[in-house]
Write a protein that holds these residues in place. Structure first.
Motif, short mmCIF file in Angstrom:
data_model
loop_
_atom_site.label_atom_id
_atom_site.label_comp_id
_atom_site.label_asym_id
_atom_site.label_seq_id
_atom_site.Cartn_x
_atom_site.Cartn_y
_atom_site.Cartn_z
N GLY A 5 0.82 -1.19 0.00
CA GLY A 5 0.00 0.00 0.00
C GLY A 5 0.86 1.25 0.00
O GLY A 5 1.89 1.30 0.67
N THR A 9 -0.28 8.25 -2.90
CA THR A 9 -1.16 8.05 -4.04
C THR A 9 -2.40 7.23 -3.67
O THR A 9 -3.37 7.24 -4.41
CB THR A 9 -0.42 7.33 -5.18
OG1 THR A 9 0.01 6.05 -4.71
CG2 THR A 9 0.76 8.15 -5.68
N GLY A 10 -2.33 6.52 -2.55
CA GLY A 10 -3.45 5.67 -2.14
C GLY A 10 -3.59 4.43 -3.01
O GLY A 10 -4.58 3.71 -2.91
N LYS A 11 -2.62 4.17 -3.84
CA LYS A 11 -2.68 3.02 -4.74
C LYS A 11 -2.17 1.76 -4.04
O LYS A 11 -1.50 1.82 -3.03
CB LYS A 11 -1.89 3.28 -6.01
CG LYS A 11 -2.51 4.41 -6.82
CD LYS A 11 -1.89 4.52 -8.17
CE LYS A 11 -2.63 5.64 -8.91
NZ LYS A 11 -2.22 5.73 -10.28
N VAL A 12 -2.51 0.63 -4.65
CA VAL A 12 -2.10 -0.67 -4.13
C VAL A 12 -1.48 -1.46 -5.28
O VAL A 12 -1.98 -1.42 -6.40
CB VAL A 12 -3.32 -1.42 -3.55
CG1 VAL A 12 -2.95 -2.83 -3.13
CG2 VAL A 12 -3.93 -0.66 -2.40
N TRP A 13 -0.39 -2.15 -4.98
CA TRP A 13 0.27 -3.03 -5.95
C TRP A 13 0.23 -4.43 -5.41
O TRP A 13 0.43 -4.65 -4.22
CB TRP A 13 1.72 -2.57 -6.15
CG TRP A 13 2.54 -3.46 -7.02
CD1 TRP A 13 2.65 -3.39 -8.37
CD2 TRP A 13 3.36 -4.55 -6.62
NE1 TRP A 13 3.50 -4.36 -8.83
CE2 TRP A 13 3.95 -5.08 -7.77
CE3 TRP A 13 3.66 -5.12 -5.38
CZ2 TRP A 13 4.82 -6.17 -7.73
CZ3 TRP A 13 4.53 -6.20 -5.34
CH2 TRP A 13 5.10 -6.71 -6.50
N THR A 54 3.14 2.87 3.70
CA THR A 54 2.60 4.17 4.12
C THR A 54 3.46 4.82 5.20
O THR A 54 3.46 6.03 5.34
CB THR A 54 1.15 4.06 4.62
OG1 THR A 54 1.10 3.22 5.77
CG2 THR A 54 0.24 3.50 3.53
N SER A 93 4.74 -6.30 -13.79
CA SER A 93 4.43 -5.99 -12.40
C SER A 93 5.58 -5.23 -11.74
O SER A 93 5.34 -4.30 -10.96
CB SER A 93 4.13 -7.26 -11.61
OG SER A 93 2.91 -7.81 -12.02
N GLU A 96 5.48 -1.75 -12.99
CA GLU A 96 4.39 -1.04 -12.31
C GLU A 96 4.80 -0.63 -10.90
O GLU A 96 4.55 0.51 -10.48
CB GLU A 96 3.14 -1.92 -12.26
CG GLU A 96 1.98 -1.25 -11.57
CD GLU A 96 0.78 -2.16 -11.41
OE1 GLU A 96 -0.26 -1.66 -10.95
OE2 GLU A 96 0.86 -3.38 -11.70
N LEU A 100 4.97 3.12 -9.38
CA LEU A 100 4.25 3.53 -8.17
C LEU A 100 5.20 4.14 -7.15
O LEU A 100 4.85 5.13 -6.49
CB LEU A 100 3.50 2.34 -7.57
CG LEU A 100 2.27 1.87 -8.36
CD1 LEU A 100 1.78 0.53 -7.84
CD2 LEU A 100 1.17 2.92 -8.30
N GLY A 103 5.90 7.55 -8.25
CA GLY A 103 4.76 8.41 -7.94
C GLY A 103 4.76 8.86 -6.49
O GLY A 103 4.41 10.00 -6.18
N GLU A 104 5.17 7.96 -5.61
CA GLU A 104 5.26 8.30 -4.18
C GLU A 104 6.36 9.33 -3.93
O GLU A 104 6.29 10.08 -2.98
CB GLU A 104 5.58 7.05 -3.36
CG GLU A 104 4.44 6.12 -3.16
CD GLU A 104 3.43 6.63 -2.16
OE1 GLU A 104 3.76 6.77 -0.96
OE2 GLU A 104 2.30 6.90 -2.57
#
Length: 115
Positions: A5, A9-13, A54, A93, A96, A100, A103-104
């Motif tokens: 988590g 961005t609140g995204k999950v991989w 997080t 993956s 990705e 991510l 992005g963080e």
């Protein structure tokens, strides 16, 4: 399935748990027993199947991003799966995950003296 988590961005991989465990072990082998990596590993050891990024500092996320890039550069996805037909999916993956992490880190500038 296991997931990481992301806070900003609140995204999950997510990816297969056994593959994720091998990735974590590789990161620890490469970077050493960093507290954030050991905490992620402990979460998996306890069966949570979740890496909580997080609470990870930006400098540690930058290191993790660089570790993922090292995996990509080395073609390490070939060692993560026995079925060659799955290699492209695992590489996607990893790409990705790298994205991510980038992005963080948007707006984060690591000082020149840090590794």
């Amino acid at each position: 399935m296991s997931v990481f988590g992301f806070s900003k961005t609140g995204k999950v991989w997510g990816l297969n748990r056994s593959i994720t465990m091998r990735m974590i072990d590789w990161w620890i082998d490469r970077a050493g027993p960093r507290p954030y990596l050991l905490e992620i590993r402990q979460s998996y050891d306890h069966g949570y199947n979740h890496g909580d990024l997080t609470k990870v500092a930006d400098s540690d996320k930058a290191e993790l991003r660089d570790l993922v890039q090292s995996m990509l550069d080395a073609g390490y996805e070939n060692k993560l799966v026995a079925d060659a037909t799955q290699v492209p999916r695992v590489r996607e993956s990893l790409i990705e995950l790298h994205g991510l992490l980038n992005g963080e880190l948007e707006g984060f500038h690591q000082s020149a003296g840090s590794a």
